[in-house]
Write an enzyme that holds these catalytic residues in place. Structure first.
Site, PDB file in Angstrom:
ATOM      1  N   SER A   1      -9.550   0.259   3.035  1.00 16.51           N
ATOM      2  CA  SER A   1      -8.793   1.225   2.256  1.00 16.51           C
ATOM      3  C   SER A   1      -7.630   0.617   1.480  1.00 16.51           C
ATOM      4  O   SER A   1      -7.090   1.268   0.593  1.00 16.51           O
ATOM      5  CB  SER A   1      -8.265   2.333   3.161  1.00 16.51           C
ATOM      6  OG  SER A   1      -7.360   1.804   4.124  1.00 16.51           O
TER       7      SER A   1
ATOM      8  N   LYS B   1       0.866  -1.194   0.000  1.00 12.38           N
ATOM      9  CA  LYS B   1       0.000   0.000   0.000  1.00 12.38           C
ATOM     10  C   LYS B   1       0.896   1.236   0.000  1.00 12.38           C
ATOM     11  O   LYS B   1       1.942   1.253   0.679  1.00 12.38           O
ATOM     12  CB  LYS B   1      -0.851  -0.063   1.268  1.00 12.38           C
ATOM     13  CG  LYS B   1      -1.983   0.907   1.397  1.00 12.38           C
ATOM     14  CD  LYS B   1      -2.754   0.572   2.692  1.00 12.38           C
ATOM     15  CE  LYS B   1      -4.021   1.352   2.862  1.00 12.38           C
ATOM     16  NZ  LYS B   1      -4.779   0.920   4.063  1.00 12.38           N
TER      17      LYS B   1
ATOM     18  N   SER C   1      -9.415  -2.520   7.046  1.00 12.08           N
ATOM     19  CA  SER C   1      -8.936  -2.108   5.719  1.00 12.08           C
ATOM     20  C   SER C   1      -8.053  -3.121   5.007  1.00 12.08           C
ATOM     21  O   SER C   1      -7.743  -2.943   3.827  1.00 12.08           O
ATOM     22  CB  SER C   1      -8.177  -0.781   5.817  1.00 12.08           C
ATOM     23  OG  SER C   1      -9.075   0.254   6.074  1.00 12.08           O
TER      24      SER C   1
END
Lengths: 67, 453
Positions: free
Chosen positions: B153, B78, B177
């Site tokens: 996310s 990420k 997430s």
């Protein structure tokens, strides 16, 4: 508890050393129109319920300790 | 064995690398070719590091070290993790010029295990939101249905593994997430006990709720990654399924849930009973105000970090994140402290639950992946924002800090994956992974691969 009004939040912004949020952003918190933040008043109402619960001497959560 | 290594678990790729059936360079080339083909559709990557990945693969192939558990394995992270020399944008215009000077602690661990970082993944801006919508880099679609969300996310991390663009990905999990997008995309999502994987060098969203986690194709792969990432590893307390007590929450976690998801969890519970596990109904703490408590912690913590950028770059934040930060400004300190005290009560209550059970079982999410652009989802006549629904069953365990894993357990009539969530005791990460691995290997369910052609 009285309903939140814009003047209160503008007071926080102007008198508490806050970041200078736009008036429109403060209005959105008080009276959501754009659907970005929903329910700040609802959040405050729920926090008021939590305030009335006696947590005795419970401390705030800290690190998780190996037992 | 899978026909293509693009969708093979790391355990299988490891065998191929070690028996000379596949080289690290071939593997990096395979994934970069697929990124060329699916990168734009998937919107999974913000930046790529192909040149450096190929150089590292070449060095690995010259002298392959069998003892490194992830040697030659291409992964992505990420875009909150610092990778030396690459920008860390957090999916935001605010950090377009933010080039990392060193690797995050988790990236160092992956490097030491021999893994190869091939790029950095798209996300909900600064990890604020579970839908994975991003106005700058695009909303990440679900590999099983590109009209639907991957979830967030860690949206790009889920899509990167789900579209077969890397073998595994690192994400962060503040309310679900990692686990929720993994479940929505048919992957395995894991977050450890709070603090067991370092968050150093990762842009924070909410320090006291943030966990670094993994997205993989199998539970066995989680074990490999966690062994490499954990600050201290310990051998699991091994228990067969026939010797397990599995807690089934009596309330909240099965409410307002898609009926086909409930059917899949029922089928899994039946399998566990037949395998000899004791399924025990357990009373959980009241969940009525847990979202309020979580928000009251998240937003002031997020604001406190972002104050460093607001004066100069405040206009570069997206409108929704600014609104969230403004909310954080208007909460009182006592409200924040009170929320932290409620979290302590949740932890104490869960300590009592885990005195009676080895793990908890719940659905991973109450809904399948929502359609892109949908603002609210409705289940049993009750509507709520899509992001709230996606993380409804996961966020509680960020507050309590328990390790949790989501794994595929069914396929919905709409063609979307269904996931189950297992939650373990504090510092029982290894045991949790071991239990999930037993379920994965014994339960007669295999999720079909997404049809991407």
């Amino acid at each position: 508890m009285k309903k939140l009004d814009k003047q209160t939040l503008m007071g926080i912004r102007d008198q508490f050393g806050s970041y200078a949020w736009d008036d429109a952003e403060i209005s959105e918190l008080v009276d959501p129109q754009l659907g970005i933040i929903t329910g700040f008043q609802e959040l405050l109402d729920q926090l008021e319920v939590l305030r009335k619960i006696d947590l005795e001497a419970m401390p705030p959560a800290g690190d998780i300790i190996t037992k | 064995m899978s026909a293509s290594p693009a969708f093979a678990p790391i355990t299988e790729i490891n065998l191929r690398l070690r028996n000379g059936d596949l080289s690290a360079i071939e593997l990096v080339n395979l994934y970069t070719d697929r990124i060329e083909r699916f990168g734009e559709i998937s919107k999974a990557f913000i930046s790529l590091d192909t040149k450096s990945a190929l150089s590292k693969a070449e060095i690995i192939d010259e002298s392959f070290k069998d003892d490194l558990p992830l040697n030659g394995i291409p992964y992505a992270c990420k875009d909150l993790f610092d990778v030396k020399g690459l920008p860390t944008t957090a999916g935001s215009q605010v950090l377009q010029d933010n080039v990392a000077q060193q690797d995050a602690a988790a990236i160092k661990c992956m490097n030491q295990a021999g893994a190869i970082c091939i790029g950095k993944n798209n996300l909900h801006e600064f990890a604020y939101g579970a839908t994975g919508e991003n106005t700058l880099y695009g909303t990440v679609p679900n590999p099983y249905d590109q009209s639907r969300l991957a979830g967030g996310s860690s949206s790009g991390s889920a899509a990167a593994v789900g579209f077969g663009l890397c073998a595994a990905a690192l994400g962060t999990d503040t309310g679900g997430s990692v686990r929720a997008p993994a479940a929505l995309c048919g992957l395995v999502g894991f977050k450890p006990t709070y603090g067991r994987i370092s968050t150093e060098g990762v842009i924070p969203y909410s320090w006291t709720l943030d966990h670094v986690g993994t997205l993989t194709r199998s539970v066995a792969d989680v074990g490999l990654l966690f062994d490499s990432l954990a600050l201290e590893s310990q051998p699991p307390v091994q228990k067969g399924l026939d010797n397990l007590t599995i807690g089934i929450p009596e309330s909240f976690f099965f409410n307002r849930c898609d009926s086909e998801i409930l059917d899949s969890i029922d089928a899994l519970m039946n399998f566990l009973r037949q395998a000899g596990a004791n399924l025990k109904p357990v009373s959980m703490p009241s969940m009525e105000y847990t979202r309020t408590v979580s928000l009251t912690v998240q937003m002031p913590e997020a604001l406190s970090y972002h104050n460093r950028y607001l004066e100069q770059r405040g206009h570069l934040y997206s409108q929704d994140f600014r609104a969230g930060l403004a909310l954080g400004q208007c909460l009182l300190a006592e409200q924040y402290i009170r929320a932290k005290r409620f979290i302590e009560t949740y932890r104490n209550d869960m300590g009592k639950v885990f005195a009676e059970v080895d793990v908890l079982l719940t659905p991973a999410t109450p809904v399948i992946a929502p359609k892109i652009g949908v603002v609210e989802v409705t289940v049993d006549g009750y509507s709520e924002p899509a992001g709230n629904a996606i993380t409804r069953y996961t966020s509680f365990f960020n507050m309590t800090g328990h390790p949790a894993i989501t794994l595929p357990c069914g396929l919905h009539g709409e063609g979307l994956p269904i996931g189950a969530q297992l939650v373990g005791r504090h510092f029982g990460d290894e045991q949790l992974i071991d239990i999930a691995e037993q379920i994965e290997s014994c339960y007669d369910f295999e999720l079909p691969l997404p049809n991407l052609d």
